[in-house]
Design an enzyme around this catalytic site. Structure first.
Site, PDB file in Angstrom:
ATOM      1  N   LEU A  67      14.293  -3.105   1.398  1.00 34.00           N
ATOM      2  CA  LEU A  67      15.179  -2.218   2.144  1.00 34.00           C
ATOM      3  C   LEU A  67      14.583  -0.813   2.172  1.00 34.00           C
ATOM      4  O   LEU A  67      14.439  -0.176   1.118  1.00 34.00           O
ATOM      5  CB  LEU A  67      16.574  -2.205   1.519  1.00 34.00           C
ATOM      6  CG  LEU A  67      17.290  -3.560   1.496  1.00 34.00           C
ATOM      7  CD1 LEU A  67      18.584  -3.469   0.697  1.00 34.00           C
ATOM      8  CD2 LEU A  67      17.575  -4.047   2.916  1.00 34.00           C
ATOM      9  N   SER A 109       9.541   5.218   1.358  1.00 37.21           N
ATOM     10  CA  SER A 109      10.185   4.838   0.103  1.00 37.21           C
ATOM     11  C   SER A 109      11.122   3.675   0.405  1.00 37.21           C
ATOM     12  O   SER A 109      11.661   3.571   1.508  1.00 37.21           O
ATOM     13  CB  SER A 109      10.969   6.006  -0.507  1.00 37.21           C
ATOM     14  OG  SER A 109      11.411   5.678  -1.821  1.00 37.21           O
ATOM     15  N   SER A 110      11.288   2.796  -0.588  1.00 40.12           N
ATOM     16  CA  SER A 110      12.102   1.606  -0.341  1.00 40.12           C
ATOM     17  C   SER A 110      12.579   0.997  -1.641  1.00 40.12           C
ATOM     18  O   SER A 110      12.100   1.335  -2.730  1.00 40.12           O
ATOM     19  CB  SER A 110      11.288   0.566   0.438  1.00 40.12           C
ATOM     20  OG  SER A 110      10.230   0.069  -0.366  1.00 40.12           O
ATOM     21  N   SER A 111      13.523   0.082  -1.497  1.00 38.92           N
ATOM     22  CA  SER A 111      13.911  -0.813  -2.579  1.00 38.92           C
ATOM     23  C   SER A 111      13.204  -2.141  -2.301  1.00 38.92           C
ATOM     24  O   SER A 111      13.585  -2.875  -1.391  1.00 38.92           O
ATOM     25  CB  SER A 111      15.433  -0.998  -2.610  1.00 38.92           C
ATOM     26  OG  SER A 111      15.808  -1.880  -3.651  1.00 38.92           O
TER      27      SER A 111
END
Length: 404
Positions: free
Chosen positions: A74, A97-99
């Site tokens: 995500l 940036s991410s999960s």
């Protein structure tokens, strides 16, 4: 606040079934840490070449929960600054940036082989979700996490505090590690690095493990697991494929502009021995980065729709241009480095060795160089960024002028 205990148990079950989650302690962490709290202020979802913003405030709670507990990566930031709460319509942008997909996160922390009491250094805090999993398993005082982006670090730290973890969240360049809390038993990097920085080895105890994704191509990077030796070197192997965003200080600037001008003057032209389309495959792409460090694969098209295919090394001002013909492919090369000659030799030798997959690659790291090899025979390299193959073993060595 929605109770997501059911979703957490379901996620853990899916990760077990996928083979990513293997031990009870890490399963307990997945079942305890609420992933949705690490997605504030929202996420971007891919939609028709754009990124559609989604926030918890503006989304039905059931839909938000389904998204939070999907198995997907995500995206939480675009272009180094944009978050989902700042826009209302789909936008263009580059994820910064991410999960990361839970299966990759969990399989990596399982591969760390942690034990009670271990001190862990995490490079790339991101949302803080993986940090929270490690805090649950090891205790908040045993986890140090470094994030280069101050805003990302602030959001992660707030999320960690919300779920009850006052861990060591540091804003800074993770390639330098964090010597103030060293030595560490384990180091894990959730960003893509060109090489394992020697600072990480220096800050790791002998016998400690470093886990990092090596490369600069999204479709050709390898997850390296090395053990630090008493003499200050480290040795291990590539344990699988993995793909992360590049470390900010190593981010590659894509080749752009007038490509025809860049390839106007070639030093040579010939038929290729292997197809450049091999570079679409993971292992050949990984080998290309060893044989031609700094090279970028670029695709374009003419106004008539004809496909163009290049390798560029901007730092060395070198290129290889590929053109399909009835007999296969032709390559034009220019600049001080014959990029395709180096790549083609490596690919040919790899094929001669039986085309082993990426898990056959071993590596040895010192304060001066990284050495990679396939096969058991020890071969002394003669030059930097060089490969040698004799059918039983291949070896590449990258000597470094400076190393953080």
């Amino acid at each position: 606040m929605t109770d997501t205990a059911h979703e957490r148990r379901s996620l853990a079950g899916q990760l077990v079934q996928a083979g990513a989650l293997k031990t009870p302690a890490w399963r307990a962490a997945v079942e305890s840490v609420p992933r949705e709290l690490f997605l504030n202020p929202g996420v971007f979802l891919p939609e028709g070449g754009l990124w559609r913003p989604m926030t918890a405030v503006d989304t039905d709670s059931a839909e938000w929960t389904r998204t939070a507990y999907s198995l997907d990566t995500l995206t939480t930031q675009l272009d180094g600054h944009l978050t989902a709460d700042q826009v209302s319509e789909p936008v263009v942008g580059l994820p910064t940036s991410s999960s990361t997909m839970p299966a990759l996160v969990v399989s990596m922390i399982e591969s760390l082989d942690v034990e009670d009491g271990h001190q862990v250094l995490e490079i790339g805090t991101g949302t803080g979700y993986s940090t929270a999993l490690m805090c649950h398993r090891l205790g908040e005082d045993n986890v140090t996490t470094v994030e280069v982006d101050p805003e990302v670090a602030t959001r992660a730290d707030a999320a960690l505090e919300t779920v009850g973890y006052s861990t060591w969240t540091v804003t800074g360049d993770g390639l330098l590690g964090h010597p103030q809390r060293a030595p560490y038993d384990r180091v894990i990097a959730t960003c893509l690095v060109k090489r394992i920085p020697y600072a990480w080895i220096r800050q790791t105890k002998p016998g400690g493990i470093i886990l990092a994704t090596i490369g600069s191509w999204a479709n050709g990077s390898g997850l390296a697991k090395v053990t630090v030796n008493e003499d200050g070197t480290a040795e291990g192997r590539i344990i699988g494929k993995a793909s992360f965003m590049q470390a900010r200080s190593q981010a590659v600037v894509p080749v752009a502009g007038d490509l025809s001008a860049r390839v106007a003057y070639a030093d040579s032209e010939r038929q290729t021995k292997v197809s450049p389309l091999m570079l679409d495959e993971w292992m050949p792409a990984f080998l290309t980065q060893l044989a031609a460090p700094g090279a970028q694969l670029v695709r374009a098209a003419t106004s008539e729709g004809a496909q163009l295919f290049y390798l560029f090394d901007p730092e060395r001002e070198s290129f290889a241009e590929f053109t399909a013909d009835g007999a296969g492919w032709r390559v034009r090369q220019g600049g001080p480095v014959a990029l395709w000659d180096n790549v083609e030799e490596a690919l040919t030798a790899w094929q001669g060795a039986g085309s082993p997959d990426i898990t056959s690659v071993r590596l040895h790291v010192t304060d001066r160089c990284h050495t990679y090899w396939i096969g058991g025979q020890q071969i002394t390299t003669r030059t930097s960024s060089h490969w040698i193959g004799d059918g039983s073993a291949l070896r590449w060595q990258h000597r470094l002028v400076a190393h953080p």
